[in-house]
Write an enzyme that holds these catalytic residues in place. Sequence first.
Site, PDB file in Angstrom:
ATOM      1  N   ASP A 127       0.816  -1.212   0.000  1.00 17.08           N
ATOM      2  CA  ASP A 127       0.000   0.000   0.000  1.00 17.08           C
ATOM      3  C   ASP A 127       0.863   1.280   0.000  1.00 17.08           C
ATOM      4  OD1 ASP A 127      -2.452   1.311   0.083  1.00 17.08           O
ATOM      5  OD2 ASP A 127      -3.259   0.030   1.656  1.00 17.08           O
ATOM      6  N   ASP A 184     -10.136   3.270  -4.232  1.00 14.51           N
ATOM      7  CA  ASP A 184     -10.826   2.089  -3.682  1.00 14.51           C
ATOM      8  C   ASP A 184     -12.248   1.956  -4.231  1.00 14.51           C
ATOM      9  OD1 ASP A 184      -8.575   2.003  -2.114  1.00 14.51           O
ATOM     10  OD2 ASP A 184      -9.665   1.719  -0.236  1.00 14.51           O
TER      11      ASP A 184
HETATM   12  C1  GAL Z   1      -6.207   1.106   1.257  1.00 10.16           C
HETATM   13  C2  GAL Z   1      -6.282   0.122   0.111  1.00 10.16           C
HETATM   14  C3  GAL Z   1      -7.364  -0.884   0.444  1.00 10.16           C
HETATM   15  C4  GAL Z   1      -7.025  -1.580   1.745  1.00 10.16           C
HETATM   16  C5  GAL Z   1      -6.810  -0.571   2.869  1.00 10.16           C
HETATM   17  C6  GAL Z   1      -6.304  -1.213   4.143  1.00 10.16           C
HETATM   18  O1  GAL Z   1      -5.230   2.042   1.011  1.00 10.16           O
HETATM   19  O2  GAL Z   1      -6.538   0.798  -1.086  1.00 10.16           O
HETATM   20  O3  GAL Z   1      -7.512  -1.800  -0.622  1.00 10.16           O
HETATM   21  O4  GAL Z   1      -5.879  -2.360   1.564  1.00 10.16           O
HETATM   22  O5  GAL Z   1      -5.892   0.431   2.473  1.00 10.16           O
HETATM   23  O6  GAL Z   1      -6.077  -0.311   5.177  1.00 10.16           O
END
Ligand code: GAL
Length: 373
Positions: A127, A184
Amino acid sequence: MIAKKPPMGFNTWNTFGEMFNAQMLCELADAMVERGFKDAGYEYLIVDDHWEMDERDPETGRLVPRPAKFPNGIKEVIDYVHSKGLKFGLYSCAGVKTCGMKPASFNNEYLDAKTFAEWGVDYLKYDYCAKPETQDGDTLYRRMGIALRECGREILFAACNWGQSDVTSWIRSSGAHMYRSTHDIINTYESTCGIFRSQVDKLGASAPFCFNDMDMLTVGMKGAGGPAGNSKGCTPGEYRIQFCTWCMFGVPLILGCDLRNVDEEYRDLLCNEKLIRINQDEEARAPHPIAVNDRMEFMKELSGGEYAVLLINTDTEDTRKGFVSYDMGWKASSGCKMEFEDVLSGEKLTFTDYVRIPVPAHDCRMFIMRLVD
Ligand code: GAL
């Protein structure tokens, strides 16, 4: 060799967020096998954020799985997943903290990659939260890319920087096998359409060993809670639009619904052999809009002389969608006929020049098409 085709699997995030544990993961692995997902091609069971303790081990500096979730350690779960013939994925982040404020891998890339390899991890989602301002995304992903190459185990590298920092221009060099090219997803029709529309002009960069990633599917979540949850959910037709566009666009298929109890109707859609064949086509060619006006009709060259055709109706009324053969790239005077086979119903249709096919409101139709004399 990994990621020659778009990776397929399941990820905990959409439905469960931080609410998962070892027993549930084993049940999900069982469901992947028993409900036919594995046979359809889904192979990675991926644990997202919140698996880690709030601090690293003070002596070894390593990340520590939360004992409340993994009472007998994480290796036991990974071994169980492997015993089912599946692969195991885990999550970390290129910044100093994960998006869930857990310790992340910045400046610990080599140690973490080694730890993951020792545990038997096969896939790392990486991430972009809490990135130090002084560091380029480019450098951070390359660092983990090299750490994974050198860790002694083949680990699929799934970058997740939400399509930011001009990622397309450098991500392939980082060694990533896929990279999030969107923000997302949430479990609504608007989110689905927003994401697929945003990708139409970006898919030229998506190719074997480094695919665009349109995020985890919400198909079958209906009104489920969780980070991607939304009480509205989508209708069956809207979920068909989501799964058919992800298949047509040749992006990773990472499921986000609860595999243990998702309705048969959606299980059948997610495991449809023809749709998956289109997604996994070995030439991995980007689809292209057929008629330029509304960009809701797509065509994709498949290996073996076939074509995939997708017609999407985003209107609130049933309609007939179509095009003229000329828009697809050849003249009717060539004498060819177009033979369409509906991948969901099996219906066969033949056209010479004008294609007109009924498509219900908020739904789509997907075909394998052949040209015959
Ligand atoms: C976001 C990511 C999500 C998930 C989340 C977890 O940045 O895009 O898919 O992994 O973090 O905290």
